[in-house]
Scaffold this motif. Structure first.
Motif, PDB file in Angstrom:
ATOM      1  N   GLY A 124       0.792  -1.226   0.000  1.00 25.76           N
ATOM      2  CA  GLY A 124       0.000   0.000   0.000  1.00 25.76           C
ATOM      3  C   GLY A 124       0.818   1.267   0.000  1.00 25.76           C
ATOM      4  N   GLN A 125       0.126   2.375  -0.172  1.00 26.70           N
ATOM      5  CA  GLN A 125       0.728   3.692  -0.263  1.00 26.70           C
ATOM      6  C   GLN A 125       0.538   4.480   1.030  1.00 26.70           C
ATOM      7  OE1 GLN A 125      -1.715   4.602  -3.853  1.00 26.70           O
ATOM      8  NE2 GLN A 125       0.221   5.372  -4.679  1.00 26.70           N
ATOM      9  N   ALA A 156      -1.865   8.551  -0.760  1.00 26.07           N
ATOM     10  CA  ALA A 156      -2.745   8.010  -1.788  1.00 26.07           C
ATOM     11  C   ALA A 156      -3.586   9.120  -2.395  1.00 26.07           C
ATOM     12  CB  ALA A 156      -3.653   6.942  -1.199  1.00 26.07           C
ATOM     13  N   ASP A 192      -6.715   9.814  -3.226  1.00 24.66           N
ATOM     14  CA  ASP A 192      -8.133   9.495  -3.052  1.00 24.66           C
ATOM     15  C   ASP A 192      -8.940  10.785  -3.118  1.00 24.66           C
ATOM     16  OD1 ASP A 192      -7.447   6.822  -2.643  1.00 24.66           O
ATOM     17  OD2 ASP A 192      -7.209   7.118  -0.489  1.00 24.66           O
ATOM     18  N   ARG A 229      -2.120   8.344   4.629  1.00 22.56           N
ATOM     19  CA  ARG A 229      -2.676   7.224   5.358  1.00 22.56           C
ATOM     20  C   ARG A 229      -1.777   6.853   6.532  1.00 22.56           C
ATOM     21  NH1 ARG A 229      -4.089   3.285   0.181  1.00 22.56           N
ATOM     22  NH2 ARG A 229      -6.018   4.316  -0.455  1.00 22.56           N
ATOM     23  N   ASP A 275      -5.578  -1.188   1.476  1.00 23.91           N
ATOM     24  CA  ASP A 275      -6.613  -0.293   0.959  1.00 23.91           C
ATOM     25  C   ASP A 275      -6.790   0.944   1.825  1.00 23.91           C
ATOM     26  OD1 ASP A 275      -7.109  -2.008  -1.138  1.00 23.91           O
ATOM     27  OD2 ASP A 275      -8.825  -2.975  -0.179  1.00 23.91           O
ATOM     28  N   GLN A 325      -0.664   2.101   4.807  1.00 27.07           N
ATOM     29  CA  GLN A 325       0.560   1.473   4.325  1.00 27.07           C
ATOM     30  C   GLN A 325       0.985   0.459   5.382  1.00 27.07           C
ATOM     31  OE1 GLN A 325       4.524   3.534   4.085  1.00 27.07           O
ATOM     32  NE2 GLN A 325       4.238   3.136   1.897  1.00 27.07           N
TER      33      GLN A 325
END
Length: 210
Positions: A16-17, A20, A22, A28, A54, A57
């Motif tokens: 994951g990032q 992100a 979004d 995150r 999702d 990270q």
């Protein structure tokens, strides 16, 4: 991948990032997962935590002495060193205030981290762990309650074994103490797990004395 943390190299994987897109550049949380054991790597925990990519990270290292990380000096296989390694790993990776998740033995390490670096943690998640190691006698007694005398004896042999080998039957009996229901994915993960039982045999006596 591996990075140098003091005198050892620590293996870790990232899912994951942290930043992100979004609908904007949202930052995150970073979740650092500490695996169970001692004596098994982070293979299973990486599998179970990967879906959290999702919303966060996720970073899951193999602690010193485990898996693909360097063994280092067995004299340093203790909670203080493992917590310090994790803190240094976060520093190297630029993680300022992680959410720590520790399962079983990893929960001991996570609690030590929180005690040593209380200002450098954003949250603490503890799963199937305790405030302290209960001691071999209590662990074996619980194993006997759950799996019977044969399972307790297999665990005793694993804890006392003079080498790193364990029979397939003993491993099955020990695994049954932790996995109460049949799960095909869990069976696959067992085959991929890197085991270093010498870490358990070194650390458990230390834990009993502390």
């Amino acid at each position: 991948m591996r990075v140098s943390v003091g005198a050892v190299r620590i293996f870790f994987e990232v899912f994951g990032q942290q930043f992100a897109l979004d609908g904007g550049a949202a930052q995150r949380p970073v979740l650092v997962g500490l695996h169970g054991g001692p004596g098994v790597d982070g293979t299973a925990l990486r599998y179970w935590l990967a879906p959290l990519a999702d919303v966060a990270q996720v970073v899951v290292p193999d602690l010193r002495g485990h898996g693909r990380s360097d063994r280092g000096d067995p004299a340093d296989w203790d909670l203080h060193t493992w917590a310090s390694d994790t803190h240094q790993l976060c520093s190297v990776l630029g993680i300022e205030r992680p959410v720590l998740l520790g399962i079983s033995f990893g929960g001991f390490v996570a609690q030590k981290y929180a005690a040593l670096y209380p200002d450098d943690i954003a949250g603490l998640v503890l799963i199937s762990t305790a405030p302290r190691y209960p001691g071999a006698a209590a662990v074996l007694s619980r194993a006997r309650d759950l799996g019977g005398e044969q399972a307790a004896a297999a665990l005793r042999r694993l804890m006392d074994g003079a080498d790193t080998n364990i029979s397939a039957e003993d491993q099955r009996r020990v695994d049954s103490l932790y996995q109460r229901r049949s799960d095909a994915r869990a069976e696959t993960l067992k085959g991929q797990t890197i085991r270093t039982p010498e870490v358990a045999r070194t650390w458990v006596p230390q834990a009993q004395q502390s």
